[in-house]
Design a protein around this motif. Structure first.
Motif, PDB file in Angstrom:
ATOM      1  N   ALA A 141       0.760  -1.311  -0.134  1.00  8.64           N
ATOM      2  CA  ALA A 141      -0.003  -0.032   0.150  1.00  8.64           C
ATOM      3  C   ALA A 141       1.024   1.252  -0.171  1.00  8.64           C
ATOM      4  N   ARG A 142       1.961   1.105   0.585  1.00  7.74           N
ATOM      5  CA  ARG A 142       2.889   2.202   0.850  1.00  7.74           C
ATOM      6  C   ARG A 142       3.349   2.865  -0.871  1.00  7.74           C
ATOM      7  N   ASN A 143       3.239   1.892  -1.656  1.00  8.98           N
ATOM      8  CA  ASN A 143       3.642   2.392  -2.989  1.00  8.98           C
ATOM      9  C   ASN A 143       2.549   2.513  -3.799  1.00  8.98           C
ATOM     10  N   ILE A 144       1.550   2.906  -3.501  1.00  9.78           N
ATOM     11  CA  ILE A 144       0.310   3.049  -4.231  1.00  9.78           C
ATOM     12  C   ILE A 144      -0.193   4.409  -3.893  1.00  9.78           C
ATOM     13  N   LEU A 172     -19.246  -3.268   3.918  1.00  7.94           N
ATOM     14  CA  LEU A 172     -18.049  -3.226   3.043  1.00  7.94           C
ATOM     15  C   LEU A 172     -18.297  -2.974   1.697  1.00  7.94           C
ATOM     16  N   GLN A 173     -18.759  -1.855   1.451  1.00  6.36           N
ATOM     17  CA  GLN A 173     -19.486  -1.345   0.246  1.00  6.36           C
ATOM     18  C   GLN A 173     -18.378  -0.349  -0.624  1.00  6.36           C
ATOM     19  N   PHE A 174     -18.135  -0.872  -1.590  1.00  6.37           N
ATOM     20  CA  PHE A 174     -16.827  -0.084  -2.323  1.00  6.37           C
ATOM     21  C   PHE A 174     -17.238   0.533  -3.830  1.00  6.37           C
ATOM     22  N   ARG A 175     -16.687   1.759  -4.090  1.00  5.19           N
ATOM     23  CA  ARG A 175     -17.062   2.547  -5.095  1.00  5.19           C
ATOM     24  C   ARG A 175     -16.284   1.749  -6.508  1.00  5.19           C
ATOM     25  N   LYS A 176     -16.770   2.424  -7.547  1.00  6.59           N
ATOM     26  CA  LYS A 176     -16.118   1.526  -8.923  1.00  6.59           C
ATOM     27  C   LYS A 176     -14.714   2.588  -9.000  1.00  6.59           C
ATOM     28  N   ASP A 177     -14.698   3.616  -8.074  1.00 10.90           N
ATOM     29  CA  ASP A 177     -13.393   4.254  -8.355  1.00 10.90           C
ATOM     30  C   ASP A 177     -12.376   4.221  -7.278  1.00 10.90           C
ATOM     31  N   ASP A 178     -13.018   3.205  -6.255  1.00  8.22           N
ATOM     32  CA  ASP A 178     -11.825   2.714  -5.263  1.00  8.22           C
ATOM     33  C   ASP A 178     -11.081   1.762  -5.547  1.00  8.22           C
ATOM     34  N   PHE A 179      -9.982   1.510  -5.182  1.00 10.86           N
ATOM     35  CA  PHE A 179      -9.050   0.411  -5.379  1.00 10.86           C
ATOM     36  C   PHE A 179      -8.951  -0.528  -3.903  1.00 10.86           C
ATOM     37  N   VAL A 180      -9.181  -1.576  -3.920  1.00 12.17           N
ATOM     38  CA  VAL A 180      -9.301  -2.530  -2.817  1.00 12.17           C
ATOM     39  C   VAL A 180      -8.230  -3.447  -2.708  1.00 12.17           C
ATOM     40  N   VAL A 226     -10.408  -8.255 -10.469  1.00  8.87           N
ATOM     41  CA  VAL A 226      -9.069  -8.496 -10.109  1.00  8.87           C
ATOM     42  C   VAL A 226      -7.968  -7.967 -11.135  1.00  8.87           C
ATOM     43  N   ILE A 227      -7.244  -7.314 -10.603  1.00 11.22           N
ATOM     44  CA  ILE A 227      -6.120  -6.676 -11.575  1.00 11.22           C
ATOM     45  C   ILE A 227      -4.693  -7.079 -11.107  1.00 11.22           C
ATOM     46  N   GLY A 228      -4.439  -7.792 -10.097  1.00 12.48           N
ATOM     47  CA  GLY A 228      -3.157  -8.293  -9.654  1.00 12.48           C
ATOM     48  C   GLY A 228      -3.221  -9.047  -8.536  1.00 12.48           C
ATOM     49  N   PHE A 243       5.685  -4.979  -6.251  1.00 11.51           N
ATOM     50  CA  PHE A 243       4.340  -5.405  -6.451  1.00 11.51           C
ATOM     51  C   PHE A 243       3.689  -4.118  -6.358  1.00 11.51           C
ATOM     52  N   GLY A 244       3.713  -3.425  -5.244  1.00 13.59           N
ATOM     53  CA  GLY A 244       3.085  -2.130  -5.164  1.00 13.59           C
ATOM     54  C   GLY A 244       3.004  -1.221  -6.204  1.00 13.59           C
ATOM     55  N   ILE A 245       4.370  -0.999  -6.588  1.00 12.30           N
ATOM     56  CA  ILE A 245       4.769  -0.076  -7.664  1.00 12.30           C
ATOM     57  C   ILE A 245       4.010  -0.513  -8.865  1.00 12.30           C
ATOM     58  N   GLN A 246       4.020  -1.895  -9.128  1.00  2.55           N
ATOM     59  CA  GLN A 246       3.382  -2.383 -10.455  1.00  2.55           C
ATOM     60  C   GLN A 246       1.850  -1.919 -10.301  1.00  2.55           C
ATOM     61  N   LEU A 247       1.204  -2.251  -9.178  1.00  2.00           N
ATOM     62  CA  LEU A 247      -0.008  -2.165  -9.393  1.00  2.00           C
ATOM     63  C   LEU A 247      -0.561  -0.531  -9.493  1.00  2.00           C
ATOM     64  N   ASN A 248       0.378   0.356  -8.868  1.00  2.05           N
ATOM     65  CA  ASN A 248       0.104   1.771  -9.165  1.00  2.05           C
ATOM     66  C   ASN A 248       0.322   2.192 -10.353  1.00  2.05           C
ATOM     67  N   ARG A 249       1.323   1.557 -11.238  1.00  5.01           N
ATOM     68  CA  ARG A 249       1.264   1.850 -12.577  1.00  5.01           C
ATOM     69  C   ARG A 249       0.089   1.679 -13.356  1.00  5.01           C
TER      70      ARG A 249
END
Ligand SMILES: Cc1cc2nc3c(=O)[nH]c(=O)nc-3n(C[C@H](O)[C@H](O)[C@H](O)COP(=O)(O)O)c2cc1C
Length: 260
Positions: free
Chosen positions: A25-28, A47-55, A113-115, A145-151
């Protein structure tokens, strides 16, 4: 897509999964909000999340599966095609069907799921296995892994083209409960009730903390580690048996598996 917030939804009785998820998370580059489901809650949080959240979902592997206690909170989990990534930590034996189970469960509740990553760690029952992992090298891998997700979050307008495949089989491995129930040394117990508050599955009686409901206990050992009086313990004989069994089948030098 402009993203809203990073939501961290995790279960971590002995703190390792938390450490791993926090490093990713520190890298996102998003403001984060934590949902620590290790704290037993009678009333399930929404635990309801929006389309523009990242979980980011994080779990320890128990018996090659997702811990049952974590999935009990999924009744209230809902996404809106919300992008997410999965983290499974495991004690250097195997993670078997855990990532596949977690992926299927979140997809069924509206997440994309994106990663995903499976990270070998110190074994929470026999700590000499994978001792002190995640170590420095592991932390670098987790950060990457965090950096790649952020990218990925920054690059993509939508995530439709992403198709993450994780290992695992259905039907899932039969969930077997580890019979390492905590006992209480009555000469040391002050009945402070700290163990009952710590227990993620509500297995320890709040009125008499010496009483443990074996049907509810998930053998996570959080109470043993958290008892300041050192009154909670697992029988020496059972620990020796576990040591014998696990040292044979766990390999402390396992590497992370990342799926992006
Ligand atoms: C009841 C129980 C079952 C476990 N089952 C497995 C397993 O199937 N495979 C494995 O490699 N590690 C297994 N482990 C080890 C944990 O997955 C690992 O230590 C994890 O990082 C603990 O995470 P935590 O510190 O967030 O609780 C198990 C641990 C416990 C307490």
């Amino acid at each position: 897509m402009k993203m809203n917030e990073l939501k961290l939804v995790y279960f971590s009785p002995t703190g390792t999964t938390r450490k791993v998820i926090m490093e990713a998370a520190r890298n996102i580059e998003l403001k984060s909000v934590s949902f620590d489901l290790t704290v037993h809650k009678e009333k399930k949080p929404s635990l309801q999340f929006r389309k523009d959240d990242f979980v980011l979902f994080g779990v320890p592997v128990y018996s090659g599966r997702v811990p049952e206690t974590f999935l009990e909170y999924f009744d209230t989990l809902k996404g809106e095609d919300t992008p997410c990534a999965l983290i499974a930590t495991y004690g250097c034996r195997a993670y078997e069907d855990a990532l596949l189970e977690l992926k299927t469960e979140v997809e069924n509740r509206g997440f994309k799921v994106i990663g995903a990553g499976a990270f070998p760690t110190e074994h929470s029952i026999i700590r000499s296995i994978g001792l002190s992992r995640p170590n420095k090298e592991d932390m670098k891998t987790i950060a990457e892994f965090g950096i790649q997700l952020n990218r990925r979050l920054k690059q993509k307008e939508n995530f439709d083209s992403i198709n993450i495949q994780v290992p695992g089989n259905t039907p899932y491995r039969k969930y077997s409960r580890t019979p390492l129930y905590p006992k209480t040394d009555v000469s040391l117990c002050t009945e402070c009730g700290a163990c009952a508050k710590l227990c993620p599955s509500g297995a320890i009686s709040t009125t008499d903390p010496k009483k443990v409901d074996k049907k509810k206990c998930i053998a996570c050992t959080k109470c043993v580690r958290g008892c300041k009086q050192k009154a909670k313990y697992v029988s020496n004989f059972k620990m020796k048996m576990a040591y014998k069994k696990l040292t044979k089948i766990c390999k402390s030098d396992k590497a992370a598996d990342i799926f992006l």
